[in-house]
Design a protein around this motif. Structure first.
Motif, PDB file in Angstrom:
ATOM      1  N   THR A 166       0.822  -1.201   0.000  1.00 29.67           N
ATOM      2  CA  THR A 166       0.000   0.000   0.000  1.00 29.67           C
ATOM      3  C   THR A 166       0.865   1.264   0.000  1.00 29.67           C
ATOM      4  OG1 THR A 166      -1.706  -1.223   1.196  1.00 29.67           O
ATOM      5  CG2 THR A 166      -1.899   1.162   1.200  1.00 29.67           C
ATOM      6  N   TYR A 167       1.972   1.230   0.753  1.00 26.64           N
ATOM      7  CA  TYR A 167       2.865   2.405   0.791  1.00 26.64           C
ATOM      8  C   TYR A 167       3.528   2.643  -0.564  1.00 26.64           C
ATOM      9  CZ  TYR A 167       6.624   5.615   1.945  1.00 26.64           C
ATOM     10  OH  TYR A 167       7.468   6.695   1.951  1.00 26.64           O
ATOM     11  N   ASN A 180      -5.988  -0.676  -4.146  1.00 26.46           N
ATOM     12  CA  ASN A 180      -5.367   0.607  -3.798  1.00 26.46           C
ATOM     13  C   ASN A 180      -4.668   1.319  -4.946  1.00 26.46           C
ATOM     14  OD1 ASN A 180      -6.241   0.295  -1.181  1.00 26.46           O
ATOM     15  ND2 ASN A 180      -4.357  -0.692  -0.491  1.00 26.46           N
ATOM     16  N   SER A 191       3.561  10.787   1.173  1.00 27.80           N
ATOM     17  CA  SER A 191       3.020   9.649   0.402  1.00 27.80           C
ATOM     18  C   SER A 191       2.134   8.775   1.268  1.00 27.80           C
ATOM     19  CB  SER A 191       4.146   8.742  -0.119  1.00 27.80           C
ATOM     20  OG  SER A 191       5.037   9.444  -0.901  1.00 27.80           O
ATOM     21  N   PRO A 225       4.762   6.996  -7.420  1.00 25.23           N
ATOM     22  CA  PRO A 225       4.425   8.123  -8.304  1.00 25.23           C
ATOM     23  C   PRO A 225       4.606   9.485  -7.633  1.00 25.23           C
ATOM     24  CG  PRO A 225       2.470   6.799  -7.810  1.00 25.23           C
ATOM     25  CD  PRO A 225       3.604   6.165  -7.108  1.00 25.23           C
ATOM     26  N   PHE A 226       4.333   9.544  -6.336  1.00 24.22           N
ATOM     27  CA  PHE A 226       4.382  10.838  -5.642  1.00 24.22           C
ATOM     28  C   PHE A 226       5.810  11.351  -5.530  1.00 24.22           C
ATOM     29  CE2 PHE A 226       3.742  13.641  -1.873  1.00 24.22           C
ATOM     30  CZ  PHE A 226       2.699  14.396  -2.386  1.00 24.22           C
ATOM     31  N   THR A 227       6.764  10.436  -5.323  1.00 23.62           N
ATOM     32  CA  THR A 227       8.151  10.844  -5.083  1.00 23.62           C
ATOM     33  C   THR A 227       8.940  11.006  -6.377  1.00 23.62           C
ATOM     34  OG1 THR A 227       8.055   9.619  -3.026  1.00 23.62           O
ATOM     35  CG2 THR A 227      10.226  10.286  -3.784  1.00 23.62           C
ATOM     36  N   ALA A 255      -1.837  10.212  -6.419  1.00 26.95           N
ATOM     37  CA  ALA A 255      -0.488  10.715  -6.145  1.00 26.95           C
ATOM     38  C   ALA A 255       0.041  11.484  -7.352  1.00 26.95           C
ATOM     39  CB  ALA A 255       0.451   9.554  -5.799  1.00 26.95           C
ATOM     40  N   ILE A 311       2.545   1.848  -3.540  1.00 24.67           N
ATOM     41  CA  ILE A 311       1.582   2.355  -4.523  1.00 24.67           C
ATOM     42  C   ILE A 311       1.468   3.876  -4.438  1.00 24.67           C
ATOM     43  CG2 ILE A 311      -0.892   2.448  -5.014  1.00 24.67           C
ATOM     44  CD1 ILE A 311      -1.010  -0.513  -4.154  1.00 24.67           C
ATOM     45  N   ARG A 312       1.518   4.386  -3.204  1.00 26.73           N
ATOM     46  CA  ARG A 312       1.395   5.828  -3.023  1.00 26.73           C
ATOM     47  C   ARG A 312       2.716   6.540  -3.262  1.00 26.73           C
ATOM     48  NH1 ARG A 312      -1.699   4.516   2.570  1.00 26.73           N
ATOM     49  NH2 ARG A 312      -3.815   5.139   1.991  1.00 26.73           N
ATOM     50  N   MET A 313       3.795   5.923  -2.772  1.00 26.03           N
ATOM     51  CA  MET A 313       5.083   6.612  -2.728  1.00 26.03           C
ATOM     52  C   MET A 313       5.731   6.752  -4.090  1.00 26.03           C
ATOM     53  SD  MET A 313       8.541   6.078  -2.741  1.00 26.03           S
ATOM     54  CE  MET A 313       9.136   4.544  -2.054  1.00 26.03           C
ATOM     55  N   ILE A 331      -1.725   9.682   1.520  1.00 28.94           N
ATOM     56  CA  ILE A 331      -2.614   9.894   0.375  1.00 28.94           C
ATOM     57  C   ILE A 331      -3.790   8.923   0.450  1.00 28.94           C
ATOM     58  CG2 ILE A 331      -2.820   9.904  -2.141  1.00 28.94           C
ATOM     59  CD1 ILE A 331       0.188  10.532  -2.230  1.00 28.94           C
ATOM     60  N   SER A 366       0.926  15.354  -7.470  1.00 30.28           N
ATOM     61  CA  SER A 366       2.312  15.734  -7.757  1.00 30.28           C
ATOM     62  C   SER A 366       2.365  16.980  -8.642  1.00 30.28           C
ATOM     63  CB  SER A 366       3.064  14.575  -8.419  1.00 30.28           C
ATOM     64  OG  SER A 366       2.696  14.464  -9.782  1.00 30.28           O
ATOM     65  N   ARG A 416       8.228  14.307   0.394  1.00 30.59           N
ATOM     66  CA  ARG A 416       7.414  13.461  -0.482  1.00 30.59           C
ATOM     67  C   ARG A 416       7.285  12.051   0.088  1.00 30.59           C
ATOM     68  NH1 ARG A 416       7.223  15.183  -6.436  1.00 30.59           N
ATOM     69  NH2 ARG A 416       7.760  17.379  -6.336  1.00 30.59           N
ATOM     70  N   PHE A 446       7.771  11.313  -9.628  1.00 31.18           N
ATOM     71  CA  PHE A 446       7.229  12.068 -10.747  1.00 31.18           C
ATOM     72  C   PHE A 446       7.394  13.558 -10.480  1.00 31.18           C
ATOM     73  CE2 PHE A 446       4.394  13.649 -13.925  1.00 31.18           C
ATOM     74  CZ  PHE A 446       4.614  12.781 -14.968  1.00 31.18           C
ATOM     75  N   ARG A 447       8.388  14.182 -11.132  1.00 30.00           N
ATOM     76  CA  ARG A 447       8.700  15.575 -10.819  1.00 30.00           C
ATOM     77  C   ARG A 447       8.338  16.546 -11.927  1.00 30.00           C
ATOM     78  NH1 ARG A 447      11.978  16.651  -6.365  1.00 30.00           N
ATOM     79  NH2 ARG A 447      12.037  14.778  -5.091  1.00 30.00           N
ATOM     80  N   LYS A 448       8.154  16.044 -13.144  1.00 31.88           N
ATOM     81  CA  LYS A 448       7.948  16.961 -14.263  1.00 31.88           C
ATOM     82  C   LYS A 448       6.562  17.592 -14.207  1.00 31.88           C
ATOM     83  CE  LYS A 448       9.321  13.907 -17.214  1.00 31.88           C
ATOM     84  NZ  LYS A 448       9.538  13.101 -18.386  1.00 31.88           N
ATOM     85  N   TYR A 452      -4.689   5.063  -5.625  1.00 32.67           N
ATOM     86  CA  TYR A 452      -3.832   6.043  -4.945  1.00 32.67           C
ATOM     87  C   TYR A 452      -2.687   6.499  -5.836  1.00 32.67           C
ATOM     88  CZ  TYR A 452      -6.219   4.614  -0.652  1.00 32.67           C
ATOM     89  OH  TYR A 452      -7.160   4.344   0.294  1.00 32.67           O
ATOM     90  N   SER A 453      -2.264   5.617  -6.776  1.00 33.72           N
ATOM     91  CA  SER A 453      -1.203   6.024  -7.706  1.00 33.72           C
ATOM     92  C   SER A 453      -1.685   7.182  -8.582  1.00 33.72           C
ATOM     93  CB  SER A 453      -0.802   4.860  -8.609  1.00 33.72           C
ATOM     94  OG  SER A 453      -0.113   3.894  -7.859  1.00 33.72           O
TER      95      SER A 453
END
Lengths: 99, 233
Positions: free
Chosen positions: A14-15, B79, B106, A21-23, B86, A17-19, B109, B90, B102, A25-27, B82-83
């Motif tokens: 679960t972490y 889940n 994360s 793309p969030f971390t 996220a 999946i969230r982390m 979310i 972002s 970040r 993906f910067r563009k 959530y992607s």
């Protein structure tokens, strides 16, 4: 012990999946279509999560309808989140007293 | 705005989420203990996962003695939304969002935190997220603990009525912008209609998966019919 492994797998997946793309993906997205898509997704997600699940949320269709209508009317008049949420719950509770 | 006021604003915006979580996770706590988990295990699951549908499926797998692969795949399917969230978030982050921020944010979310954060007008600061998360996680974990430890004490009429709280909050997030913008209105109406069709005609698709399909189709349609105006650089 075995349950700890289950919990670790569950939480790890679960972490990630969230982390990821969030971390990473910067563009800034250039495509107008993709930006529009990402703009509309939150509202579409919330709508799909709410309907039809809201009608099962109280264990009784009539109390759920009373709560839904209350929420719709108050949201239409721009009431704050907490007011709308609690009023929906209260409406469902009061309706339940008469059933 | 100062850093502290962003944090405070996050805390305040987190109150309805926390109240909603408190009631939903209360139900989760009751179910987890009935499924054979201890109060500590149930509370730990809520602290580490922070997701309603995934946790419910997870405790079913534990109770059924399922495999770890099954656990991983089910969590991934339920889940994966959530992607998308996220990715969407972002695009709205303030320049102060470094890698450590970040990595921490994360974790928080969720549908509700995403819904509230995504509807903010200005770029999002880490401190705002920490306020939202602190409040929401407290509600989620406390509710689980209370439900697991003392769930049977509350009358059913109360727990039933609390079940609609979260959905009331969703409605409050959706309706005001849907009144102002055609695109949002169309996305919401299509998503809701597809979701009803899906539940009626294709009940074998799991809830989490159905939400992704309906939401993406609706958002694609809205993006094609009502593309957003170009941003100024």
């Amino acid at each position: 012990m075995k349950i700890a492994v289950y919990i670790a797998v569950m939480a790890g997946v679960t972490y990630l999946i969230r982390m990821l793309p969030f971390t990473f993906f910067r563009k800034k997205i250039k495509s107008r279509f993709v930006r529009s898509l990402l703009y509309y997704i939150p509202y579409a997600v919330l709508a799909a999560m709410t309907v039809p699940a809201i009608f099962d949320s109280t264990g009784n269709l009539y109390t759920a309808i009373a709560g839904s209508v209350t929420a719709l009317v108050l949201a239409f008049f721009n009431m704050p989140l907490i007011v709308v949420a609690l009023a929906a719950s209260l409406a469902a509770f009061i309706t339940g007293l008469f059933l | 705005m100062k850093k502290k006021s962003h944090f405070l604003r996050g805390l305040v915006h987190g109150i309805p989420i926390a109240l909603g979580y408190l009631s939903v996770s209360f139900g989760f706590g009751i179910r987890a203990v009935n499924g054979g988990l201890s109060v500590l295990q149930a509370t730990l699951i809520s602290l580490l996962n922070l997701t309603s549908a995934g946790q419910l499926a997870g405790i079913d797998i534990i109770a059924a003695n399922g495999t770890l692969i099954e656990m991983a795949l089910v969590q991934l399917t339920i889940n994966i939304r959530y992607s998308l969230m996220a990715l969407s978030l972002s695009q709205k982050l303030d320049a102060s969002f470094s890698a450590p921020h970040r990595l921490l944010v994360s974790y928080g979310i969720t549908d509700e935190i995403f819904g509230v954060a995504a509807s903010q007008k200005e770029p999002l600061k880490p401190s705002y997220f920490y306020g939202l998360m602190l409040m929401a996680v407290s509600g989620w974990v406390l509710g689980t603990f209370l439900g697991a430890a003392a769930g049977e004490l509350l009358p059913a009429a109360v727990t039933n009525a609390l079940g609609i709280l979260m959905y009331g909050m969703f409605i409050a997030i959706i309706i005001p912008p849907a009144r102002k913008e055609r695109g949002i209105l169309v996305a919401v109406l299509i998503a809701a209609s597809l979701s009803i069709l899906c539940a009626k005609l294709l009940p074998m698709i799991s809830g989490g998966f159905a939400v992704i399909i309906c939401a993406v189709l609706a958002a694609v349609a809205a993006a094609l019919i009502f593309p957003r105006p170009e941003e100024e650089a």
